[in-house]
Every structure is written in C-alpha cells, then in structure tokens.
Enzyme design. Sequence first.
Site, PDB file in Angstrom:
ATOM      1  N   GLU A 134      48.116  50.181  35.812  1.00  0.00           N
ATOM      2  CA  GLU A 134      47.272  51.366  35.425  1.00  0.00           C
ATOM      3  C   GLU A 134      46.308  51.558  36.760  1.00  0.00           C
ATOM      4  OE1 GLU A 134      44.494  53.470  35.940  1.00  0.00           O
ATOM      5  OE2 GLU A 134      43.326  53.065  33.949  1.00  0.00           O
ATOM      6  N   GLU A 165      45.113  55.959  43.738  1.00  0.00           N
ATOM      7  CA  GLU A 165      44.864  54.539  43.912  1.00  0.00           C
ATOM      8  C   GLU A 165      46.431  53.885  44.618  1.00  0.00           C
ATOM      9  OE1 GLU A 165      41.811  54.078  40.226  1.00  0.00           O
ATOM     10  OE2 GLU A 165      43.144  52.854  40.359  1.00  0.00           O
TER      11      GLU A 165
HETATM   12  C1  LIG Z   1      42.297  50.760  37.237  1.00  0.00           C
HETATM   13  S1  LIG Z   1      42.186  48.948  37.239  1.00  0.00           S
HETATM   14  C2  LIG Z   1      43.087  48.443  35.645  1.00  0.00           C
HETATM   15  C3  LIG Z   1      42.776  47.375  35.012  1.00  0.00           C
HETATM   16  C4  LIG Z   1      43.820  46.889  33.790  1.00  0.00           C
HETATM   17  N1  LIG Z   1      45.246  47.003  34.224  1.00  0.00           N
HETATM   18  C5  LIG Z   1      43.371  48.024  32.892  1.00  0.00           C
HETATM   19  O1  LIG Z   1      44.313  48.974  32.615  1.00  0.00           O
HETATM   20  O2  LIG Z   1      42.484  47.675  31.892  1.00  0.00           O
HETATM   21  C6  LIG Z   1      43.142  48.354  38.227  1.00  0.00           C
HETATM   22  C7  LIG Z   1      43.071  47.047  38.772  1.00  0.00           C
HETATM   23  O3  LIG Z   1      44.106  46.626  39.458  1.00  0.00           O
HETATM   24  C8  LIG Z   1      43.604  45.892  40.733  1.00  0.00           C
HETATM   25  N2  LIG Z   1      44.570  46.401  41.722  1.00  0.00           N
HETATM   26  C9  LIG Z   1      44.809  47.833  42.290  1.00  0.00           C
HETATM   27  N3  LIG Z   1      45.915  47.593  43.062  1.00  0.00           N
HETATM   28  C10 LIG Z   1      46.400  46.395  43.067  1.00  0.00           C
HETATM   29  C11 LIG Z   1      47.599  45.710  43.833  1.00  0.00           C
HETATM   30  N4  LIG Z   1      48.314  46.563  44.449  1.00  0.00           N
HETATM   31  N5  LIG Z   1      47.532  44.227  43.754  1.00  0.00           N
HETATM   32  C12 LIG Z   1      46.649  43.783  42.900  1.00  0.00           C
HETATM   33  N6  LIG Z   1      45.653  44.142  42.541  1.00  0.00           N
HETATM   34  C13 LIG Z   1      45.533  45.483  42.352  1.00  0.00           C
HETATM   35  C14 LIG Z   1      42.212  46.448  40.950  1.00  0.00           C
HETATM   36  O4  LIG Z   1      41.500  45.260  41.614  1.00  0.00           O
HETATM   37  C15 LIG Z   1      41.706  46.712  39.374  1.00  0.00           C
HETATM   38  O5  LIG Z   1      41.273  45.440  39.162  1.00  0.00           O
END
Ligand SMILES: C[S@@+](CC[C@H](N)C(=O)[O-])C[C@H]1O[C@@H](n2cnc3c(N)ncnc32)[C@H](O)[C@@H]1O
Length: 443
Positions: free
Chosen positions: A230, A239
């Site tokens: 997500e 994102e």
């Molecule tokens: C929008 S949040 C969603 C969190 C969880 N998956 C949820 O749906 O409740 C996105 C999370 O992904 C992490 N993130 C985004 N892109 C990433 C990447 N390419 N590699 C590792 N972490 C990532 C961010 O730090 C953030 O904590």
Amino acid sequence: MSTRKEPTDLLEEELQELRHEQAALPSHNLKDEDFDDEDNADDDDDDHDYNEDGGHDDDYDDDGDDYDDDGDARNAGKAGRHNGWVPPGADNQGGDEDVFGTDLDEHFYIPRRLEDKCASLVEAVNDFHFAMLNDSQRNDFYRQALARQVKPGDVVLEIGTGSGLLAMLAASAGAKHVYTIEANRHLAALARKIIRANNLQDKITVINKLSTNVHVGHDFPERCDVLVSEILGTLLLGESALQFVADARRRLLKKDAAIIPRAGRQFISLVQSNELRQITSVQKWEGFDLHEFNALQDTVSLVFTKQYGFRFSSVKHDLLVAKQQVCDVDFTRDGPGSLGEEVIIPIVAEADGTVDAVLTYWEAYGDKDEQLVMSTEPEATKDNFARDMQWGQALQLVEDLDNEGDEPKPFVVSKGERIDLIVRFSEDSAVMQFALSRPQHAA
Ligand SMILES: C[S@@+](CC[C@H](N)C(=O)[O-])C[C@H]1O[C@@H](n2cnc3c(N)ncnc32)[C@H](O)[C@@H]1O
C-alpha cells in the site's frame, strides 16, 4: 502540528550519490520492465547467501542504506519535481540529522519516546498513518484481496510494512510465511513488536531496508508468490509504486506472482467552484480593484485538498466534465516510463461554465475482474473521513493558456464543446501536470 507538505527535492549532490548507489547495485535497472527468466533465486549473486538464522527470525537490521528521505509520501505533488523520491524517514547511513523537535525552542518539552525519532517520520505518521490505519474500508479491501489471492503454501512479500497490519492480514489469510520490508528502522522495530504482540512472529519476518536493496538469497531464500503493498499516494503513483513494484516483480517475485493491488486508474473531473475561486484568486473588495494580484496564481502545481484544509465533497462545485480516465496502470506489467511523457485526451464539456480546476482521484483494484475496488473519488469517500484525511484528492487550478497574459484568464467552456486535456507525466510517471486547450491550439 503536522501538515502534508510538498516534497523537497533531494539536494543535487545527494541525488548524485543516490544514482551512484543505485547504479552500483547488482540487479537494479528500474527501467527494465521485462521479467528476466535467467535471473531467478537459484542464480542470484553468490555473495548474497541466505542466512539460515536470519530467514525466520526478526533480527534483521538496517544495513546502512545510504538513502536520504525528503518530502512526505502522500504529498508528492509538484509536477516534474519528483524523481529520486524515497519514503519519509527512510534510514540514513550517517544517523538521523533530521531529529524531531530540533526546530522547537530549547525550553519546549519533548517526550522521551520521540527524542530519537526523525522529524519526517513523526510528521508522516501523524499526518496520515493514523488516519490510514483507521480507514476501515481500506483495510478490508486488503483483507479481501489477500483472502482471494493467497493460496496454501504461498510466501507473501510486502513492500512497506508500517505498523505491520497488512503483513498480519497476509499471515491470517494463510500464507506459509510473510516477508515484509520497511525502510525506516523505528517503524520496523514497532512492527516487530506489534507482530509479536499478535503472536505472529513465527510467520512474519520484518526486513529493515528500502525494497530496492533487498535480495533473494540474502534476505529470503526464494522468490515470493504474492506481492502486497500500500504505497499509493494522493496521486495513484505518487509514492513511486510503479518503480518499487516493477523492481520487486523483476527481482523478488515468481513469474506469475499475484500482485495486490493488481491495477489502478487515475481519473480527473473538471470543476467549477466559486468557493474554490474565493481561496485561490481575488477580484475586488468594496471599491478596491485587486485583480492584478492574480499574476501570482499557481496554475502549474497540483495541490492536495488537505493542504487547502477541506474535504472536496464539502466544497460547493459543478462538474463540467464528470469523470475522465487519464491513465490505466497494470501493476503486473507496467514500470516507470510505461505511461510516456504526454498524452492529449479529447473531451467534451458536459455543461456551460468556467473550469476552475482539474480534480484528480483514483481507483485501485484488488482482483482481475475489478470487483474489489478502493476509490478516492469525493463521492465515494463522503462517509470515510479517515480516507479524505489520509489521501483526499489533488487539484490543479486552470487558466486559459491559449490566451496567456500577465494574469491568468478563465477557461470558459460551453456544453458540448470539444476540448483537449493535455496530461504530462514526470519521468518516473509518479506525478502529472494538466493543461486544457482548444483543439485548434493544440500542437
Ligand atoms: C503508506 S504506508 C503503508 C503501511 C502498511 N503497509 C499499511 O498498509 O498499513 C507505507 C509504508 O511503506 C514504507 N515504504 C514505502 N516504500 C517503501 C520501499 N520501497 N521500501 C521499504 N519501505 C517502503 C514507508 O516507510 C511506510 O511505512
């Protein structure tokens, strides 16, 4: 107070460093969308040996990825200023210089729990993570998609664990094991804690890295069967979902892996709104003519409804074009650049009026037949306050660029009139910019 800001570009030298790092990685050509049959788990680099102990314990640590974080995830909005984006709070190699509270007066108190956290992480969590986690329909969309896609024995990979919620949903859907990646070490540590508290530690491994630094054979033994993420922004691809998913597809997933969400579409409406006009331009007050001040009106950037401080559904408006698709993304196939640089979409005005803004929103689909839909359309989010507060919509003000002058001129349309909607995509497809033109003016 936490607001969604526009992303700040990485400093040029940091960007150089980032590009250099990326170029040095073994299999990291994000532009290469083709699945490489040769490049599977068996022949992954020898120097990335799978560590038996590491495979199922939760002790992975950040290995010092030299990525900097800048800008807020759901805030990526300035057209053409997006390349090189990493999630807010992605760990730095040199420690957190961006420490929470350093810009406060010295005598202001900061609770100890926040003292060692980086400011952009605290900002992002308070800006949208809490609302996101309380967007019950969002969570349910993922629960249902995982229930449909995860088969017994499947290994699930997640990009971006946050609190660990989706990883736990994947484990509950019957995954043999879930590997969940998180770029920020504080979030990774919290996710481990939460996963343990829910007694799922034997089923879920948290990997504290940026996904592009994860390797089969080092972080887990073989390519995975399902990818869930997500990482959708206020703009569908804001994102960098296209980059991160395409990279995972190419290096970390089995050839026919299920991908959740499977696809998405970005839509726009053309809106007329006196209320919007009142906060984005000026004409006169009593006897004073102020209209020349509009010389500074920004008709270039996308602005998020959260930044304006309203839910779009609460703003009085007319739809001059109700709903127009501007791009169609297939996460099982597309990659950065798939959308091209620019498209011109012929559209027809559905009513007389002045187009004040292009309103953007998206739909994401959890299954092949698109029965499972998650939407940010204002009408669809009317009863979902949390969704409007985490994603909301984006708006770009419109002027008549066929009659460009010292001040923006209104773009007036008549019902049935054909106009061209010009959509420009940033190089990484994450951000877009819109323009309206009458067909005889379009190049
Ligand atoms: C929008 S949040 C969603 C969190 C969880 N998956 C949820 O749906 O409740 C996105 C999370 O992904 C992490 N993130 C985004 N892109 C990433 C990447 N390419 N590699 C590792 N972490 C990532 C961010 O730090 C953030 O904590």
